[in-house]
Design a protein around this motif. Structure first.
Motif, short mmCIF file in Angstrom:
data_model
loop_
_atom_site.label_atom_id
_atom_site.label_comp_id
_atom_site.label_asym_id
_atom_site.label_seq_id
_atom_site.Cartn_x
_atom_site.Cartn_y
_atom_site.Cartn_z
N LEU A 62 5.26 35.70 -20.78
CA LEU A 62 4.78 36.97 -20.23
C LEU A 62 5.17 38.14 -21.14
N GLU A 63 6.39 38.09 -21.63
CA GLU A 63 6.86 39.16 -22.52
C GLU A 63 6.17 39.09 -23.88
N GLU A 64 6.02 37.90 -24.43
CA GLU A 64 5.35 37.76 -25.72
C GLU A 64 3.89 38.21 -25.65
N ALA A 65 3.22 37.87 -24.55
CA ALA A 65 1.80 38.19 -24.42
C ALA A 65 1.55 39.63 -23.99
N GLY A 66 2.61 40.33 -23.57
CA GLY A 66 2.46 41.70 -23.11
C GLY A 66 1.70 41.82 -21.80
N LEU A 67 1.81 40.79 -20.96
CA LEU A 67 1.10 40.81 -19.67
C LEU A 67 1.89 41.62 -18.64
N ALA A 68 1.20 42.44 -17.90
CA ALA A 68 1.83 43.15 -16.79
C ALA A 68 2.09 42.17 -15.66
N PHE A 69 3.30 42.23 -15.09
CA PHE A 69 3.61 41.33 -14.00
C PHE A 69 4.65 41.96 -13.08
N GLU A 70 4.63 41.49 -11.84
CA GLU A 70 5.62 41.91 -10.85
C GLU A 70 6.61 40.77 -10.65
N PRO A 71 7.86 40.92 -11.07
CA PRO A 71 8.83 39.86 -10.84
C PRO A 71 9.26 39.83 -9.38
N VAL A 72 9.28 38.64 -8.81
CA VAL A 72 9.72 38.45 -7.43
C VAL A 72 10.87 37.45 -7.46
N LYS A 73 12.07 37.91 -7.15
CA LYS A 73 13.23 37.02 -7.26
C LYS A 73 13.25 36.02 -6.11
N ILE A 74 13.59 34.80 -6.46
CA ILE A 74 13.80 33.73 -5.49
C ILE A 74 15.22 33.22 -5.70
N ASP A 75 16.10 33.56 -4.80
CA ASP A 75 17.51 33.17 -4.94
C ASP A 75 17.70 31.79 -4.34
N THR A 76 17.67 30.78 -5.21
CA THR A 76 17.71 29.40 -4.72
C THR A 76 19.06 29.03 -4.13
N ARG A 77 20.13 29.72 -4.55
CA ARG A 77 21.44 29.42 -3.95
C ARG A 77 21.52 29.93 -2.51
N LYS A 78 20.66 30.89 -2.17
CA LYS A 78 20.58 31.38 -0.79
C LYS A 78 19.52 30.65 0.01
N GLY A 79 18.75 29.79 -0.63
CA GLY A 79 17.72 29.03 0.08
C GLY A 79 16.40 29.74 0.23
N GLU A 80 16.16 30.79 -0.57
CA GLU A 80 14.92 31.55 -0.42
C GLU A 80 13.68 30.74 -0.82
N GLN A 81 13.88 29.64 -1.52
CA GLN A 81 12.75 28.79 -1.91
C GLN A 81 12.17 28.02 -0.73
#
Length: 226
Positions: free
Chosen positions: A19-38
């Motif tokens: 994403l960074e190399e291609a210069g694509l706009a994106f919205e990061p959405v964190k998924i905290d797997t240690r909290k079980g958000e997955q």
């Protein structure tokens, strides 16, 4: 805008690199797997496998890091080698071999319960991870990149896991794979790689590997199947 579901582990980080190399706009959405958000119902609609990463590209959902890399490369026409047969062969080698064996090597080296004897499993995954990296090192001898003459998604896929070789195989392990190290050092020096690694630092993730984290990360420790 493309939504990127991620944490700071190897597989999401290689997608962040693209994403960074291609210069694509994106919205990061964190998924905290240690909290079980997955395991939340909303995220399971994105990835039924309850893993990261995943993307939602204006309604087109893709999960599994290597599938995402291939999808984005084909969509944008960037970092896509002309030799498709070689591309698919090495991309799947990383997907089916390097990633899974590396993950298991990390698990049995760092996270398996210390009060149990895991010598057989630990040695198996150390052996197989080392074997895969020896194959990669031989392939990269006399070559600049994994496929053809140009930097591609195969190099990005490898970088996600290979930059952590010392964590998996020991502090001196890179000495066994000088050609892999040369490529990883080159990629890590790119500005896009620095941004990809730093993305996680914009968010707060659970750091402790406590009982809650182990339940969420290692379901087999609380559920016996056979």
């Amino acid at each position: 805008m493309l939504k990127f579901y991620f944490n700071g582990s190897p597989n999401p980080t290689k997608v962040a690199l693209f994403l960074e190399e291609a210069g694509l706009a994106f919205e990061p959405v964190k998924i905290d797997t240690r909290k079980g958000e997955q395991f939340t119902p909303d995220y399971l609609k994105i990835n039924p496998n309850a893993k990261v990463p995943a993307i939602d590209d204006n309604g087109t959902i893709v999960f599994d890091s290597n599938a995402i890399l291939l999808y984005l490369a084909e969509k944008t026409g960037q970092f896509l080698p002309a030799n498709r047969a070689e591309l698919l062969s090495w991309l799947m080698f990383v997907a089916s071999g390097v990633g899974p064996y590396s993950g298991q090597a990390v698990h049995f080296k760092h996270f398996a319960p210390k009060d149990q004897n895991h010598d057989y499993a630990h040695n198996r995954y150390q052996y197989e991870t080392d074997r895969h990296y020896k194959i990669l090192d031989g392939h990269l001898k006399g070559r600049s990149y994994m496929v053809g003459d140009d930097y591609s998604i195969v190099d990005m896929a490898l970088w996600g896991w290979a930059r952590m070789v010392p964590f998996k195989l020991g502090d001196d392990a890179f000495a066994r794979y000088p050609n892999v190290k040369r490529l990883i050092d080159e990629i890590s020096a790119r500005p896009a790689a620095s941004r990809a690694i730093a993305l996680k630092d914009k968010f707060t993730f659970k750091a402790e590997m406590d009982d809650e984290a182990r339940r969420n990360m290692f379901g087999h420790m609380t559920t016996k199947v056979a």
